[in-house]
Design an enzyme around this catalytic site. Structure first.
Site, PDB file in Angstrom:
ATOM      1  N   ASP A   1      62.112  44.266  49.650  1.00 45.42           N
ATOM      2  CA  ASP A   1      63.511  44.103  50.040  1.00 45.42           C
ATOM      3  C   ASP A   1      64.305  43.612  48.828  1.00 45.42           C
ATOM      4  OD1 ASP A   1      65.295  43.890  52.655  1.00 45.42           O
ATOM      5  OD2 ASP A   1      65.821  42.193  51.388  1.00 45.42           O
TER       6      ASP A   1
ATOM      7  N   ASN B   1      76.719  44.405  47.389  1.00 46.68           N
ATOM      8  CA  ASN B   1      77.687  45.383  47.887  1.00 46.68           C
ATOM      9  C   ASN B   1      79.084  44.775  48.003  1.00 46.68           C
ATOM     10  OD1 ASN B   1      76.403  47.864  48.159  1.00 46.68           O
ATOM     11  ND2 ASN B   1      75.532  47.356  50.146  1.00 46.68           N
TER      12      ASN B   1
ATOM     13  N   ASP C   1      74.838  52.091  46.075  1.00 44.62           N
ATOM     14  CA  ASP C   1      74.052  53.322  46.128  1.00 44.62           C
ATOM     15  C   ASP C   1      73.346  53.575  44.799  1.00 44.62           C
ATOM     16  OD1 ASP C   1      74.801  53.748  48.724  1.00 44.62           O
ATOM     17  OD2 ASP C   1      76.259  55.324  48.279  1.00 44.62           O
TER      18      ASP C   1
ATOM     19  N   GLU D   1      68.279  48.333  52.389  1.00 48.09           N
ATOM     20  CA  GLU D   1      67.778  47.949  51.063  1.00 48.09           C
ATOM     21  C   GLU D   1      66.281  47.673  51.074  1.00 48.09           C
ATOM     22  OE1 GLU D   1      69.406  44.058  52.899  1.00 48.09           O
ATOM     23  OE2 GLU D   1      69.728  46.218  53.051  1.00 48.09           O
TER      24      GLU D   1
END
Length: 322
Positions: A172, A180, A189, A216
């Site tokens: 993770d 983000n 992305d 993620e």
């Protein structure tokens, strides 16, 4: 390897195999079996693109062989064309009802046979392409969750027969929501793509699988890899992601993008369900986060008992080697 589609010819008469080989060898790789039992064995090893299956054979006849193929999870999607001297409509109906895609009679008409085979090969290639797309994450190009779960179950079934080793890694990206929020979703992305490439670069064996499990979170399946090897690979992955040096000023784990990893390893004869392997690796992943993120924590699954977790990086003298 020539790149040609592979056809398995099943017939107890060598002369028929020779005839079919002469008709097909220009466009296809042709292998053969002389009995139904041998056909099942060869199909399992070769994974042909299509099977030409004679009906009248000693031992397992074509009907019985087709039924066993269709009942086998790894072979059920292989197209089967019956080849026979029988021309009764009842025989054709019976063959098609068992899952065969076509039915051709002897003596063979080469042009017609090649055309029928070509049609079914193209249909299979289209189905395979659609199946691959359904199990691929469009952003990273890795397998998606569905692809990982399908592959994990197949490996567990295969390795259970020999009590083989298997490891699962869950990964993770640390504090990805704040990444983000700070950098925007296009940057997020790009980060996911870079992490995916780093994962593929570290996991290099042909039989291993890397996947984007969701959001993620990423995962790896490592058939034949024990706990020590999986922990070392997990540390290689962790260090490789950190070495990407993607700035992440809002992370609680450091100034760059990092990842927390969990490893679950064990032997497959215990026949633990696939979801238990995922859950075990996920528990270790969250232990890594609890210990401060940007680390690898692992657990060896020993039937109903488990060993104490082991975490990297940490001082060598405090490692509980499993």
């Amino acid at each position: 390897m020539t790149g040609k589609p592979t056809i398995l010819v099943v017939d107890d008469e060598i002369s028929n195999i020779e005839i079919l080989g002469a008709i097909l060898d220009k466009d296809y790789e042709v292998c053969f079996a002389l009995s139904g039992a041998q056909a099942l064995e060869v199909a399992g090893h070769v994974r042909p693109d299509l099977i030409l299956l004679d009906i009248v054979m000693p031992g397992l006849d074509g009907y019985q062989t087709c039924l066993l193929l269709k009942e086998s999870p790894g072979l059920s999607d292989l197209p089967v064309i019956f080849t026979t001297a029988l021309d009764a409509s009842e025989s054709e109906v019976r063959g098609l009802s068992l899952g065969a895609v076509d039915y051709v009679t002897k003596p063979f008409q080469p042009v017609v046979l090649r055309q029928r085979i070509g049609n079914h090969i193209r249909l299979k290639q289209q189905r395979d392409q659609l199946a691959s797309l359904a199990m691929t994450d469009p952003l990273t190009g890795l397998a998606n969750r569905r692809g990982l779960e399908s592959r994990l179950q197949a490996e567990l079934d295969r390795l259970a027969r020999t009590d083989g080793k298997l490891s699962v890694i869950m990964l993770d990206i640390d504090c990805f929501k704040t990444f983000n929020d700070s950098h925007g979703h296009p940057a997020g992305d790009r980060c996911l793509k870079m992490v995916g490439r780093a994962l593929e670069g570290a996991v290099q064996r042909a039989g291993d699988l890397c996947a984007r499990y969701g959001g993620e979170e990423f995962a790896c399946i490592l058939p034949g890899v024990g706990h020590g090897g999986a922990m070392h690979l997990g540390e290689t992955i962790r260090a490789g992601i950190e070495a990407l040096a993607i700035p992440h000023a809002s992370s609680a784990a450091g100034a760059v993008v990092t990842a927390s990893l969990g490893v679950a390893s064990g032997n497959c004869a215990s026949r633990l369900p696939a979801e238990e392997w995922i859950l075990a690796a996920d528990r270790m992943l969250y232990r890594s986060k609890h210990l401060g993120r940007n680390r690898v924590t692992g657990q060896h699954l020993g039937g109903s008992a488990t060993c104490l977790p082991q975490a990297w990086p940490q001082p060598m003298q405090s490692q509980a080697m499993l």
